[in-house]
Design an enzyme around this catalytic site. Structure first.
Site, PDB file in Angstrom:
ATOM      1  N   VAL A 290       0.911  -1.285   0.058  1.00  0.00           N
ATOM      2  CA  VAL A 290      -0.041  -0.149  -0.083  1.00  0.00           C
ATOM      3  C   VAL A 290       0.927   1.423   0.016  1.00  0.00           C
ATOM      4  O   VAL A 290       0.642   2.132  -0.932  1.00  0.00           O
ATOM      5  CB  VAL A 290      -0.990  -0.055   1.098  1.00  0.00           C
ATOM      6  CG1 VAL A 290      -1.630   1.268   1.402  1.00  0.00           C
ATOM      7  CG2 VAL A 290      -2.059  -1.088   1.067  1.00  0.00           C
TER       8      VAL A 290
ATOM      9  N   GLU B 180      -4.779  -6.030  -5.435  1.00  0.00           N
ATOM     10  CA  GLU B 180      -3.719  -6.632  -6.054  1.00  0.00           C
ATOM     11  C   GLU B 180      -3.750  -6.867  -7.329  1.00  0.00           C
ATOM     12  O   GLU B 180      -4.711  -7.510  -7.830  1.00  0.00           O
ATOM     13  CB  GLU B 180      -3.257  -7.693  -5.146  1.00  0.00           C
ATOM     14  CG  GLU B 180      -2.921  -7.465  -3.620  1.00  0.00           C
ATOM     15  CD  GLU B 180      -2.018  -8.415  -2.882  1.00  0.00           C
ATOM     16  OE1 GLU B 180      -2.583  -8.483  -1.712  1.00  0.00           O
ATOM     17  OE2 GLU B 180      -1.336  -9.390  -3.379  1.00  0.00           O
TER      18      GLU B 180
ATOM     19  N   CYS C  21      -6.914  -9.188   2.517  1.00  0.00           N
ATOM     20  CA  CYS C  21      -7.875  -8.210   2.760  1.00  0.00           C
ATOM     21  C   CYS C  21      -9.289  -8.954   3.120  1.00  0.00           C
ATOM     22  O   CYS C  21      -9.471  -8.566   4.317  1.00  0.00           O
ATOM     23  CB  CYS C  21      -7.836  -7.274   1.699  1.00  0.00           C
ATOM     24  SG  CYS C  21      -6.607  -6.085   1.618  1.00  0.00           S
TER      25      CYS C  21
ATOM     26  N   LYS D 154      -4.837 -14.964  -6.104  1.00  0.00           N
ATOM     27  CA  LYS D 154      -5.763 -14.729  -7.776  1.00  0.00           C
ATOM     28  C   LYS D 154      -4.658 -14.415  -8.580  1.00  0.00           C
ATOM     29  O   LYS D 154      -3.409 -14.277  -8.225  1.00  0.00           O
ATOM     30  CB  LYS D 154      -6.497 -13.721  -7.302  1.00  0.00           C
ATOM     31  CG  LYS D 154      -5.709 -12.201  -7.045  1.00  0.00           C
ATOM     32  CD  LYS D 154      -6.558 -11.040  -7.067  1.00  0.00           C
ATOM     33  CE  LYS D 154      -5.829  -9.827  -6.965  1.00  0.00           C
ATOM     34  NZ  LYS D 154      -6.610  -8.200  -7.105  1.00  0.00           N
TER      35      LYS D 154
HETATM   36  C1  UDX Z   1      -9.564  -6.271  -2.313  1.00  0.00           C
HETATM   37  C2  UDX Z   1     -10.468  -5.298  -2.612  1.00  0.00           C
HETATM   38  O1  UDX Z   1     -11.080  -5.616  -3.962  1.00  0.00           O
HETATM   39  C3  UDX Z   1      -9.812  -4.019  -2.461  1.00  0.00           C
HETATM   40  O2  UDX Z   1     -10.615  -3.018  -3.010  1.00  0.00           O
HETATM   41  C4  UDX Z   1      -9.200  -3.899  -1.174  1.00  0.00           C
HETATM   42  O3  UDX Z   1      -8.570  -2.638  -1.190  1.00  0.00           O
HETATM   43  C5  UDX Z   1      -8.275  -5.063  -0.875  1.00  0.00           C
HETATM   44  O4  UDX Z   1      -8.899  -6.263  -0.986  1.00  0.00           O
HETATM   45  P1  UDX Z   1      -7.617  -8.014  -3.315  1.00  0.00           P
HETATM   46  O5  UDX Z   1      -7.488  -8.488  -2.044  1.00  0.00           O
HETATM   47  O6  UDX Z   1      -6.295  -7.452  -4.107  1.00  0.00           O
HETATM   48  O7  UDX Z   1      -8.521  -6.725  -3.246  1.00  0.00           O
HETATM   49  O8  UDX Z   1      -8.507  -9.064  -4.256  1.00  0.00           O
HETATM   50  P2  UDX Z   1      -9.620  -9.018  -5.173  1.00  0.00           P
HETATM   51  O9  UDX Z   1      -9.568  -8.884  -6.491  1.00  0.00           O
HETATM   52  O10 UDX Z   1     -10.637  -8.238  -4.484  1.00  0.00           O
HETATM   53  O11 UDX Z   1     -10.209 -10.500  -4.903  1.00  0.00           O
HETATM   54  C6  UDX Z   1     -10.175 -11.145  -3.669  1.00  0.00           C
HETATM   55  C7  UDX Z   1     -10.553 -12.579  -3.577  1.00  0.00           C
HETATM   56  O12 UDX Z   1     -11.817 -12.752  -4.211  1.00  0.00           O
HETATM   57  C8  UDX Z   1      -9.667 -13.492  -4.558  1.00  0.00           C
HETATM   58  O13 UDX Z   1      -9.317 -14.640  -3.901  1.00  0.00           O
HETATM   59  C9  UDX Z   1     -10.554 -13.690  -5.932  1.00  0.00           C
HETATM   60  O14 UDX Z   1     -10.027 -14.794  -6.168  1.00  0.00           O
HETATM   61  C10 UDX Z   1     -11.679 -13.664  -5.217  1.00  0.00           C
HETATM   62  N1  UDX Z   1     -13.150 -13.562  -6.296  1.00  0.00           N
HETATM   63  C11 UDX Z   1     -13.064 -12.316  -6.533  1.00  0.00           C
HETATM   64  C12 UDX Z   1     -14.048 -14.403  -6.299  1.00  0.00           C
HETATM   65  O15 UDX Z   1     -13.798 -15.459  -5.990  1.00  0.00           O
HETATM   66  N2  UDX Z   1     -15.014 -14.088  -7.345  1.00  0.00           N
HETATM   67  C13 UDX Z   1     -15.143 -12.925  -7.818  1.00  0.00           C
HETATM   68  O16 UDX Z   1     -16.023 -12.468  -8.645  1.00  0.00           O
HETATM   69  C14 UDX Z   1     -14.165 -11.806  -7.560  1.00  0.00           C
END
Ligand code: UDX
Length: 426
Positions: free
Chosen positions: A15, A148, A255, A315
């Site tokens: 961050v 991320e 997160c 992810k």
């Molecule tokens: C998240 C928030 O999106 C962001 O706004 C915050 O500041 C930090 O946390 P991040 O942790 O980088 O961001 O990942 P994100 O893209 O949100 O995905 C989180 C998890 O959800 C991943 O494991 C992803 O695989 C899963 N996911 C996401 C799903 O299973 N289905 C979806 O439709 C979207």
């Protein structure tokens, strides 16, 4: 043109570095302080130790305006707005560990012309408690919503900027708002506690949306519906929206799991049982158990079975394995007596032993060689480009099963190639 306000950044992790580099890109002098001398030296050389698309280019491009230091005095001397970006990891109880935040506050204690701009994710009420203990210290809450893999884009093109301040700190809040003006995004000006809650509630809601579509997926399997079609139909309703409606084997990362638990814990500490979030967490765990169930449905006992996990990162486009589904799956499968192989194009080796005895493979094909089953855990594009009907078919064991944990592969092609295919909700 008025001089751009110089900016201080405390804590140069993911961050902090994104914040520092993006503000430098917007033309601000940035003084970024971290307590780790090695990290400061390598950053000063333009070496970025984080896998985040576009970030190292931004750091090198803005090297003139980016000053890395271990000295808080240097930050205090050259800047007045200090973005606090230290991490707030969960403690065993699920509460956030604020010790690093407190250390930063101590270093500023007594100053009246500096302000802390809180970007670290903190429990609701943190700002109030800091202000009560450090009267006169400027305090603004400015949570981040960076994802991320797309952090630079998310910073430069935010859906909104949230700025929380109490009476007496308006001037600092104005100056923080001015920093984001060039981005042209909606600015939510509110009180500190509400700003803190916007952050936690936003992540908890997105996690809830994912657990909801995962439950729809599970029911769809029983009723013969296709969750990807269901999500398509739901998502066109702009009250629902098509984002974060991808069913899969569970959310991970630094997160969602942390913030959902922290909000549930916070509510509990205040005497409120947050039932919905309890279910969100349980469904997320259930998705992993169901994945093992799908392998056993086709393979029976997994004792001695070779199982390949495609993807370790939580992810794509990141090397981060924190709270990744892969870690739980690897442990569960080994607990079932299976031999687990793993492959990830970027995150290999980042698991610091959390994959147990799983064998790290150099390529996806190595991991699939002789495997009785495979689970697609992270939707890296290269997995969809594999020659499933050709080389993979030849290499995997007879009548192999593929669990497509992200509904990412071509189901028909895999079935035509003779695989037992299991999707999530389709
Ligand atoms: C998240 C928030 O999106 C962001 O706004 C915050 O500041 C930090 O946390 P991040 O942790 O980088 O961001 O990942 P994100 O893209 O949100 O995905 C989180 C998890 O959800 C991943 O494991 C992803 O695989 C899963 N996911 C996401 C799903 O299973 N289905 C979806 O439709 C979207």
């Amino acid at each position: 043109m008025p001089e751009k306000e110089p900016i201080g950044v405390i804590g140069v992790g993911w961050v902090g570095l994104c914040t520092a580099a993006c503000f430098a890109e917007l033309g601000h002098e940035v003084v970024a302080r971290d307590i780790l001398p090695d990290k400061v030296e390598s950053l000063a050389r333009g070496e970025v130790p984080i896998h985040e698309p576009g970030l190292s280019e931004l750091v090198r491009k803005n090297a003139e305006r980016l000053h890395f230091t271990t000295s808080m005095d240097e930050v205090l001397e050259r800047t007045r707005l200090l973005f606090c970006c230290v991490d707030t990891p969960p403690t065993y109880s699920g509460d956030a560990d604020l010790s690093r935040v407190e250390r930063v506050i101590e270093e500023l204690a007594g100053s009246t012309d500096h302000a802390i701009v809180m970007k670290s994710t903190v429990p609701v009420g943190t700002g109030r408690s800091i202000r009560r203990r450090h009267e006169g210290l400027g305090y603004v809450s400015n949570p981040e919503f960076l994802k991320e893999g797309t952090a630079v884009k998310d910073f430069m093109h935010p859906d909104r900027v949230v700025i929380g301040a109490e009476p007496g700190a308006e001037a600092f809040a104005e100056r923080v708002a001015a920093l984001y003006e060039p981005l042209g995004a909606p600015v939510v000006r509110t009180d500190v506690a509400s700003a803190e809650m916007i952050k936690l509630a936003s992540n908890a809601f997105l996690a809830t949306k994912i657990s909801f579509i995962n439950e729809i997926a599970n029911v769809s399997e029983e009723l013969g519906a296709d969750v990807t079609e269901v999500a398509r139909g739901m998502g066109l309703d702009d009250r629902i929206g098509d984002k974060f409606l991808r069913a899969g084997i569970g959310f991970g990362g630094s997160c969602f799991p942390k913030d959902v638990s922290a909000l549930k814990q916070l509510a509990g500490n205040s005497g409120y049982h947050f039932q919905l979030l309890t279910a969100v967490i349980e469904v997320n765990e259930l998705q992993k158990r169901r994945t093992v169930g799908k392998l056993k449905k086709h393979l029976g006992s997994l004792v001695g079975r070779e199982i390949a996990l495609l993807g370790i990162a939580f992810k794509p486009d990141t090397d981060d394995v924190r709270e990744a589904t892969s870690l739980v799956l690897a442990a569960r499968l080994q607990g079932e007596g299976a031999n687990v192989r793993v492959y990830d194009p970027v995150a290999a080796g980042n698991d610091s032993g959390m994959l147990g005895g799983a064998r790290d493979c150099a390529t996806a094909l190595d991991a699939l060689d002789g495997a009785h089953g495979a689970v697609l855990v992270t939707e890296w594009p290269e997995f969809a480009e594999l020659d499933w009907a050709g080389e993979v078919r030849e290499r995997m064991a007879e009548s192999a099963v593929v669990v497509d944990g992200r509904n990412f592969l071509d189901r028909e092609a895999l079935r035509d190639a003779g695989f037992d295919y299991e999707g999530i909700g389709r």
